[in-house]
Write an enzyme that holds these catalytic residues in place. Structure first.
Site, PDB file in Angstrom:
ATOM      1  N   HIS A   1       0.836  -1.207   0.000  1.00  0.00           N
ATOM      2  CA  HIS A   1       0.000   0.000   0.000  1.00  0.00           C
ATOM      3  C   HIS A   1       0.867   1.251   0.000  1.00  0.00           C
ATOM      4  CE1 HIS A   1       0.408   0.728   4.403  1.00  0.00           C
ATOM      5  NE2 HIS A   1       0.277  -0.572   4.553  1.00  0.00           N
TER       6      HIS A   1
ATOM      7  N   ASP B   1       6.120   0.610   7.322  1.00  0.00           N
ATOM      8  CA  ASP B   1       4.715   0.305   6.954  1.00  0.00           C
ATOM      9  C   ASP B   1       4.218   1.302   5.917  1.00  0.00           C
ATOM     10  OD1 ASP B   1       2.127  -0.594   6.831  1.00  0.00           O
ATOM     11  OD2 ASP B   1       1.542   0.277   8.743  1.00  0.00           O
TER      12      ASP B   1
ATOM     13  N   ASP C   1      -0.398   4.403   1.077  1.00  0.00           N
ATOM     14  CA  ASP C   1      -0.788   5.365   2.107  1.00  0.00           C
ATOM     15  C   ASP C   1      -0.107   5.038   3.433  1.00  0.00           C
ATOM     16  OD1 ASP C   1      -2.345   3.001   2.270  1.00  0.00           O
ATOM     17  OD2 ASP C   1      -3.942   4.026   3.357  1.00  0.00           O
TER      18      ASP C   1
ATOM     19  N   GLU D   1      -5.224   1.525   2.258  1.00  0.00           N
ATOM     20  CA  GLU D   1      -5.149   0.341   3.125  1.00  0.00           C
ATOM     21  C   GLU D   1      -5.361   0.726   4.579  1.00  0.00           C
ATOM     22  OE1 GLU D   1      -3.637  -2.866   5.672  1.00  0.00           O
ATOM     23  OE2 GLU D   1      -2.858  -0.836   5.577  1.00  0.00           O
ATOM     24  N   GLU D   2      -4.901   1.940   4.937  1.00  0.00           N
ATOM     25  CA  GLU D   2      -4.956   2.347   6.342  1.00  0.00           C
ATOM     26  C   GLU D   2      -6.346   2.840   6.759  1.00  0.00           C
ATOM     27  OE1 GLU D   2      -2.769   1.513   8.286  1.00  0.00           O
ATOM     28  OE2 GLU D   2      -0.786   1.578   7.365  1.00  0.00           O
TER      29      GLU D   2
HETATM   30 ZN   LIG Z   1       0.619  -1.541   6.382  1.00  0.00          ZN
END
Ligand SMILES: [Zn+2]
Length: 434
Positions: free
Chosen positions: A81, A113, A83, A147-148
């Site tokens: 991802h 992340d 974002d 995704e977040e």
């Molecule tokens: Zn992640």
């Protein structure tokens, strides 16, 4: 073997992507497009033909396919991802969107992340283009938005509206696995995620009789809600071992030379000490009350009171989860899902799992590869709708003192350059053999 340029590029790409602020505040407040364009440009330079896809303007996703040599082989999805979660600059030692490389460490929101993995994917694909490497299976690369938050502008949108781009994909790899877990006692574990708990974010509504705060009222909505919330918060969920969690406990016990007694998991977790933390949140369902909302004046009993509960359930344990919530909330409190996502279960005896394990073992022979189940969720949930089995495999070799779980969404998120180099080497090896 990944070349020198790939090792330089992974650092540059991580840093560049961090500098592109893709903070996702939820509620649609995010703009991934500049990061998507950056990733697409790097893929195009390697001869791929990436497409940009948006459900909402500015919320761009990137998908590209690398053709394999064996057209009869199932395709593999490799996704990351774009974002990131918000970062409060005042709390950080280095500005969270600086992407600064200081003393061999890349700093910034997304360093673990998961702009690191995005950068690794780009670096590997470009190294292959220079070298003329073609994988056996088709490899579909996807960089996603959202995704977040809800994934509605990201993997959910791709799975619903662009399924054809993922044709032939049976397995996927992405975040939250294959990082070094130091047990504090000299051992290094490399957990590969082979499952995720399901998400059950719930709204509880208690109804009662509104009235004056000085009168007798046996139907007080606040009291009813508080009782239900207390029952939920104090509930002891029974053990439910999924195949992945069973395998995790068995393999961890073997690493530590502990006799495996799966009939007494709590004792086993105790004996595993720090390593037990990899598993402890996934041996049961869970439900944590997180929000309360009721009333508007101290001398008025409201007719309704609302709470929110973060529930997570294991693969195969959803019916039991629902029945337990019915019982715990009782007759005076209704509950419903505000957000509901499936639980995932991936096999640990698959050839793909074996190849991931082998790739890590080659570059980290001192490490112990173990499977684990994620307590939360990722984009793999959305892609599972396309029949794609998801693994968490974003390799990073972290030195002692780098607590991956704490850096995830944490202050001073950062990643050592050496860790990125390891990641490129392992990802390259795995994808070549996948
Ligand atoms: Zn992640």
């Amino acid at each position: 073997m990944a070349d020198e340029r790939a090792l330089d590029e992974v650092v540059t790409f991580t840093s560049d992507l961090i500098r592109i602020d893709t903070t996702n505040r939820g509620g649609g407040d995010c703009r991934e497009r500049p990061a998507a364009e950056y990733a697409a440009a790097r893929l195009a330079e390697a001869g791929l033909e990436p497409v940009l896809l948006e459900r909402t303007p500015g919320r761009a996703n990137v998908v590209a396919r690398l053709e394999g040599t064996d057209p009869s082989a199932d395709a593999l999805l490799v996704h990351g991802h774009l974002d990131v979660v918000p970062a409060e600059a005042a709390d950080w030692s280095v500005h969270p969107f600086s992407g600064e490389v200081r003393d061999g460490v890349v700093w910034g929101r997304g360093a673990v992340d998961m702009k690191n993995m995005d950068a690794m994917i780009l670096a590997v694909v470009r190294a292959w283009a220079r070298e003329g490497v073609r994988p056996r299976r088709d490899i579909v690369i996807a960089f996603t938005a959202d995704e977040e938050a809800s994934a509605e502008d990201g993997s959910g949108f791709l799975a619903d509206r662009h399924a054809h781009l993922f044709e032939g994909c049976t397995e996927g790899v992405s975040e939250s696995g294959a990082f070094t877990f130091h047990d504090g006692d000299g051992r290094q574990l490399y957990p590969i995620a082979a499952g995720e708990r399901g998400t059950a974010w719930m709204k509880l509504t208690a109804r009662g009789r509104a009235g004056h705060g000085s009168k007798v009222n046996r139907e007080n909505a606040v009291t009813r809600l508080a009782a239900a919330v207390t029952r939920i918060g104090e509930h002891e969920w029974p053990l439910r071992l999924t195949p992945t969690v069973r395998a995790a406990l068995t393999e961890l016990a073997a690493v530590y030379g502990i006799e495996t007694d799966l009939s007494d998991v709590d004792t086993l977790l105790d004996k595993l000490g720090t390593a037990g933390k990899l598993v402890e949140a996934t041996v049961r369902n869970s439900a944590n009350p997180t929000m309360l909302d009721a009333g508007y004046k101290i001398n008025v009993i409201p007719g309704e009171a609302v709470a929110r509960v973060d529930g997570r359930y294991l693969s195969g344990a959803e019916d039991e989860f629902r029945a337990t919530m019915d019982r715990l909330t009782g007759p005076d409190v209704d509950w419903e899902f505000e957000h509901h996502e499936v639980a995932l279960q991936a096999p640990v005896d698959s050839p793909t799992y074996a190849r991931m394990r082998a790739a890590i073992e080659e570059f980290a022979p001192e490490g112990h590869v173990v499977p684990y189940c994620m307590s939360g969720g990722t984009d793999a949930k959305q892609f599972s709708r396309l029949g794609i089995t998801g693994y968490g495999f974003a390799p990073l070799k972290l030195p002692e003192g780098f607590d991956y779980q704490a850096l995830f969404h944490g202050v001073d998120e950062r990643v050592p350059v050496e860790a990125l180099h390891f990641g490129v080497r392992v990802l390259d090896r795995f994808l070549r053999t996948a």
